[in-house]
Design a protein around this motif. Structure first.
Motif, PDB file in Angstrom:
ATOM      1  N   THR A 190       0.628  -1.298  -0.017  1.00  0.00           N
ATOM      2  CA  THR A 190       0.010   0.026   0.116  1.00  0.00           C
ATOM      3  C   THR A 190       0.892   1.306  -0.070  1.00  0.00           C
ATOM      4  OG1 THR A 190      -1.709  -1.195   1.151  1.00  0.00           O
ATOM      5  CG2 THR A 190      -1.793   1.351   1.258  1.00  0.00           C
ATOM      6  N   LEU A 191       2.041   1.143   0.784  1.00  0.00           N
ATOM      7  CA  LEU A 191       2.611   2.384   0.896  1.00  0.00           C
ATOM      8  C   LEU A 191       3.604   2.443  -0.328  1.00  0.00           C
ATOM      9  CD1 LEU A 191       4.189   2.110   4.715  1.00  0.00           C
ATOM     10  CD2 LEU A 191       2.699   3.901   3.457  1.00  0.00           C
ATOM     11  N   ILE A 192       4.203   1.621  -0.791  1.00  0.00           N
ATOM     12  CA  ILE A 192       4.705   1.651  -2.180  1.00  0.00           C
ATOM     13  C   ILE A 192       4.023   2.157  -3.269  1.00  0.00           C
ATOM     14  CG2 ILE A 192       6.068   0.059  -3.892  1.00  0.00           C
ATOM     15  CD1 ILE A 192       7.206  -1.576  -1.687  1.00  0.00           C
ATOM     16  N   ALA A 193       2.727   1.647  -3.456  1.00  0.00           N
ATOM     17  CA  ALA A 193       1.868   1.960  -4.468  1.00  0.00           C
ATOM     18  C   ALA A 193       1.537   3.354  -4.459  1.00  0.00           C
ATOM     19  CB  ALA A 193       0.640   1.074  -4.537  1.00  0.00           C
ATOM     20  N   GLY A 194       1.282   3.884  -2.955  1.00  0.00           N
ATOM     21  CA  GLY A 194       0.928   5.140  -2.921  1.00  0.00           C
ATOM     22  C   GLY A 194       1.898   6.208  -3.211  1.00  0.00           C
ATOM     23  N   MET A 195       3.322   5.622  -2.716  1.00  0.00           N
ATOM     24  CA  MET A 195       4.695   6.554  -2.920  1.00  0.00           C
ATOM     25  C   MET A 195       4.826   6.669  -4.455  1.00  0.00           C
ATOM     26  SD  MET A 195       7.231   5.863  -0.100  1.00  0.00           S
ATOM     27  CE  MET A 195       7.422   4.133  -0.240  1.00  0.00           C
ATOM     28  N   SER A 196       4.702   5.392  -4.924  1.00  0.00           N
ATOM     29  CA  SER A 196       5.058   5.499  -6.684  1.00  0.00           C
ATOM     30  C   SER A 196       4.129   6.288  -7.366  1.00  0.00           C
ATOM     31  CB  SER A 196       4.923   4.087  -7.240  1.00  0.00           C
ATOM     32  OG  SER A 196       3.706   3.486  -6.792  1.00  0.00           O
ATOM     33  N   THR A 197       2.768   6.363  -6.869  1.00  0.00           N
ATOM     34  CA  THR A 197       1.604   7.134  -7.725  1.00  0.00           C
ATOM     35  C   THR A 197       1.768   8.626  -7.524  1.00  0.00           C
ATOM     36  OG1 THR A 197       0.366   5.338  -7.534  1.00  0.00           O
ATOM     37  CG2 THR A 197      -0.699   7.263  -8.141  1.00  0.00           C
ATOM     38  N   PHE A 198       1.858   8.842  -6.041  1.00  0.00           N
ATOM     39  CA  PHE A 198       1.747  10.258  -5.571  1.00  0.00           C
ATOM     40  C   PHE A 198       3.152  10.875  -5.103  1.00  0.00           C
ATOM     41  CE2 PHE A 198      -2.540   8.578  -4.965  1.00  0.00           C
ATOM     42  CZ  PHE A 198      -3.067   9.369  -5.928  1.00  0.00           C
ATOM     43  N   GLY A 199       4.253  10.097  -5.221  1.00  0.00           N
ATOM     44  CA  GLY A 199       5.476  10.770  -4.824  1.00  0.00           C
ATOM     45  C   GLY A 199       5.864  11.909  -5.665  1.00  0.00           C
ATOM     46  N   PRO A 200       5.699  11.793  -7.021  1.00  0.00           N
ATOM     47  CA  PRO A 200       5.991  12.793  -7.941  1.00  0.00           C
ATOM     48  C   PRO A 200       4.990  14.109  -7.494  1.00  0.00           C
ATOM     49  CG  PRO A 200       5.978  10.879  -9.177  1.00  0.00           C
ATOM     50  CD  PRO A 200       5.592  10.482  -7.860  1.00  0.00           C
ATOM     51  N   LYS A 201       3.926  13.833  -7.415  1.00  0.00           N
ATOM     52  CA  LYS A 201       3.062  14.892  -7.118  1.00  0.00           C
ATOM     53  C   LYS A 201       3.156  15.703  -5.685  1.00  0.00           C
ATOM     54  CE  LYS A 201      -1.294  14.608  -8.235  1.00  0.00           C
ATOM     55  NZ  LYS A 201      -2.817  14.245  -8.609  1.00  0.00           N
ATOM     56  N   PHE A 202       3.852  14.947  -4.561  1.00  0.00           N
ATOM     57  CA  PHE A 202       4.274  15.436  -3.567  1.00  0.00           C
ATOM     58  C   PHE A 202       5.510  16.385  -3.736  1.00  0.00           C
ATOM     59  CE2 PHE A 202       6.807  15.498   0.511  1.00  0.00           C
ATOM     60  CZ  PHE A 202       5.727  15.672   1.327  1.00  0.00           C
ATOM     61  N   LEU A 203       6.335  16.012  -4.532  1.00  0.00           N
ATOM     62  CA  LEU A 203       7.667  16.798  -4.833  1.00  0.00           C
ATOM     63  C   LEU A 203       7.400  17.797  -5.574  1.00  0.00           C
ATOM     64  CD1 LEU A 203      10.287  14.187  -5.633  1.00  0.00           C
ATOM     65  CD2 LEU A 203       9.820  15.119  -3.384  1.00  0.00           C
ATOM     66  N   GLU A 204       6.261  17.650  -6.589  1.00  0.00           N
ATOM     67  CA  GLU A 204       5.839  18.879  -7.363  1.00  0.00           C
ATOM     68  C   GLU A 204       5.213  19.702  -6.595  1.00  0.00           C
ATOM     69  OE1 GLU A 204       2.621  19.709 -11.179  1.00  0.00           O
ATOM     70  OE2 GLU A 204       3.077  17.486 -10.433  1.00  0.00           O
TER      71      GLU A 204
END
Length: 734
Positions: A407-421
């Protein structure tokens, strides 16, 4: 107990004579069994816990005088009620090739290293296609084929749906069948899915961008007609869904049968390293997909056609289809050598002989049923196989822990770029590239390091679970970094008023006296950064009337912006296309701890996978991985992005307006985004820690067997941190 130092022949085995296993013990609890030795030799032998035989000799040197095991041509397979089964290899085809075509040059690749290479290429292509290209081009596909967000979400979910549908069938029957053939056909189907995914580009007409150079400038043509009727192009979503379905079907054998094929063809100590290299390739694939896919998106989708819009334009559609053509062709090619591998590699039988069972011991003894050589060959045994796994609490809680990590890996891979953006005020392409650079060393390095640690310290099943627990607790502590955040860049009408004052009641107000006469549309979102370091919704909302192009970087520069105040001279200021650059001093700290969270999350992945393989019986390993993948995808991979997405959406300040309908989020409140990310991360990390603790407490290793001449006192007892086995020649180990 120390291992006797025997002067044996190659690989630590004595093949001087043939032993006749003619007197199996009538009861499994007998400590010793009598073997009748041929050629008038003394009968000796003891069945060890791993199924091997050891001579009850007066001294270690005498124990080599008798062979460990051997078979003669035509000898029938013989087995003990408990212990290892010795099977004659007479007539079994172990050569690498296709049918009768087995040239000698191909046998150079008929090794565990050769298999690892081709499986790594296959996993790299799968990760690059499914987790790289798909995530990179999904926006371009939406724009090109008039798809809505929920429709593109269905396209992405088709992969997991196909995997869940096929996992039980593939892992159960493929686990007892010819694994390389299942793997080869799976990679071939995956390649066909990639080619099918690119097909709509060639079956549709040319893409026409509805654009003019002056759209978006104050006083320019602001008309942007709404297409209320659904375009016929949207029906191509079913072609994309079918392509993703084939991707899911083809990748199913890769991470179940591929892992077990590697595990059973290498020495037990080196299995985690091989699996770690395999998964590292799968993690590097998405990073390559982000980078290569981003390069292709800078090429216009209609190659060779002149166009007057730049890639920064919201109507630009890049060449999204090139990557799928290349990946599809490469998958078709790599499937050919995989199909040529034998059911087991030459020399792998010695690793089976040396294998020590670490399967969880069920109180009613039902785990012994899986040792039957005929178990699992028919569909009638499927319910019993499921029941055996359900009775294994260690396996169940490892699956649940894997689901929380997924769940964390899927969430990070999907929304990690958006968080940095959002936090660092980056463009979407910059954030994706930045995230790729972060994931490669942290994710790839953590995956390989996890397998290396298991091999380096020779951890047993209980010790491996404790390592997973340590990694989860470490990432749990590091996730508290999300208490801090970078402040939002000031944006007129969104985070502050146009005159710099606070918004009354937090309500958005994009209209001001300086742009009231421009007739700006909220549908046209194209942020610009004014010379006063304030962002504006679009050049029109900044009151800009003229546009030019910066010759150095090719970006547009807007002039005579009535809403932008010059810092030194009075009068209208200038603005440049894109967001204002953030100068957040907390960026290094945030990136450092995000690296630690990703590193320790991936560091536990291979140990957890190894523990899953160890805590079930050998004949159930493929099926156990299949069931685990179903649990991980159903409880983690599929709902993970949804859970993270819904929480992050709560921090949205500015939503897209699509002809009166709410679209995606343009601007997030950074403090709220960090807070919700922290809550989600803490919940899943605490659950993962709890599941690993329970799995460790409930694990029951095989009982200690003290047989004469046995060295396995530490193998099957409670000394589960390290193991000591007879070593094989170094050139044969890896």
């Amino acid at each position: 107990m120390a291992m006797p130092q025997n002067s044996t022949t190659e690989n630590g085995f004595c093949f001087t004579q043939t032993l006749d296993f003619s007197h199996p013990s009538p009861h499994p609890s007998d400590a010793s069994r009598t073997f009748g030795a041929g050629s008038g030799q003394d009968a000796c032998g003891t069945s060890l816990s791993n199924g091997t035989a050891s001579c009850s000799a007066p001294s270690p040197s005498d124990s080599c005088g008798k062979p460990l095991c051997s078979t003669t041509p035509g000898e029938e397979e013989t087995q003990f009620e408990e212990g290892i089964k010795y099977v004659s290899a007479e007539g079994e085809e172990l050569a690498c090739g296709w049918g009768g075509f087995t040239p000698a040059c191909l046998q150079l690749c008929n090794t565990s290293k050769g298999v690892l290479f081709f499986l790594c290429v296959a996993s790299f292509l799968q990760g690059m296609t499914v987790n790289g290209f798909i995530n990179t081009v999904i926006t371009s596909i939406e724009r090109r084929f008039d798809l809505r967000s929920y429709q593109s979400g269905l396209i992405a979910s088709s992969y997991d749906i196909a995997a869940c549908v096929c996992l039980t069938f593939v892992s159960y029957f493929g686990g007892n069948g010819h694994k390389p053939r299942w793997l080869g056909w799976g990679v071939l189907v995956m390649g066909l899915g990639s080619l099918l995914f690119a097909l709509p580009h060639f079956t549709t007409g040319q893409y026409e961008a509805r654009s003019a150079a002056e759209v978006g400038v104050c006083g320019g043509n602001q008309s942007l007609p709404c297409s209320q009727a659904a375009s016929s192009l949207s029906y191509y979503r079913f072609v994309f869904m079918l392509g993703q379905f084939l991707h899911g079907m083809g990748a199913t054998p890769l991470y179940t049968l591929g892992v077990t094929y590697l595990d059973e063809n290498v020495k037990t100590n080196y299995s985690p390293v091989y699996i770690a290299v395999f998964y590292t390739a799968a993690i590097l694939g998405p990073a390559a997909g982000y980078l290569v896919g981003g390069m292709f998106l800078n090429i216009y989708t209609e190659i060779g056609r002149e166009i007057d819009i730049a890639p920064e334009n919201t109507l630009w559609v890049g060449a999204w289809w090139i990557g799928f053509l290349g990946a599809g062709a490469a998958s078709l090619l790599i499937s050919i050598p995989i199909l040529g591998y034998p059911q087991r590699l030459p020399g792998s039988q010695r690793y089976i002989v040396m294998r020590v069972s670490e399967a969880h011991q069920i109180k009613d003894g039902s785990h012994k049923k899986a040792s039957d050589p005929d178990f699992g060959k028919t569909v009638k045994d499927l319910p019993r196989s499921v029941l055996l796994l359900l009775k294994n609490p260690t396996f169940i809680f490892l699956c649940l822990a894997g689901a929380t990590e997924a769940t964390l890996i899927a969430g990070m891979s999907t929304f990690g770029p958006k968080f940095l953006e959002s936090q660092f005020s980056l463009s979407a392409s910059e954030a994706a590239t930045f995230f790729g650079y972060l994931v490669v060393p942290a994710g790839g390095g953590g995956t390989f390091l996890g397998g290396f640690l298991v091999n380096k310290f020779k951890l047993r099943c209980s010790g491996i679970i404790k390592l997973c627990l340590l990694c989860t607790v470490s990432s749990l502590l590091a996730i508290f970094i999300f208490f801090i955040h970078c402040p939002n860049m000031p944006m007129a009408g969104v985070t502050q008023m146009y005159d710099g004052s606070a918004l009354p009641g937090g309500h958005l107000n994009l209209t001001a006296p300086c742009n009231a006469e421009c007739g700006c549309l909220q549908e046209t979102y194209s942020p610009v950064c004014g010379s006063d370091d304030v962002m504006y919704y679009s050049p029109c909302h900044a009151g800009c009337r003229k546009v030019s192009e910066n010759l150095r970087n090719g970006k547009k520069v807007y002039h005579e912006c009535s809403c932008v105040n010059k810092t030194l001279l009075p009068g209208p200021g200038d603005a440049k296309a894109g967001k204002c650059t953030s100068s957040c001093v907390k960026r290094p700290l945030l990136l450092c701890f995000m690296f630690v969270v990703i590193l320790f999350t991936f560091l536990s992945s291979i140990p957890a996978l190894t523990a899953t393989l160890r805590c079930v019986s050998d004949r159930q390993r493929s099926f156990a991985l299949g069931i685990q993948w179903i649990v991980v995808r159903t409880l983690g991979g599929i709902p993970g992005p949804i859970a993270f997405g819904s929480m992050i959406d709560k921090s949205c300040l500015l939503w897209q307006d699509q002809c009166g309908e709410q679209g995606s989020c343009y601007v997030y409140q950074n403090s709220a985004m960090s807070r919700y990310t922290l809550v989600a991360g803490l919940v899943y990390k605490v659950l993962g820690t709890t599941f690993f603790i329970v799995a460790c407490l409930l694990y029951k290793p095989p009982p200690l067997e003290l047989a004469p001449g046995s060295s396995d006192a530490s193998e099957n007892g409670n000394g589960d941190l390290q193991e000591h086995k007879p070593s094989l020649p170094a050139e044969e180990d890896i």
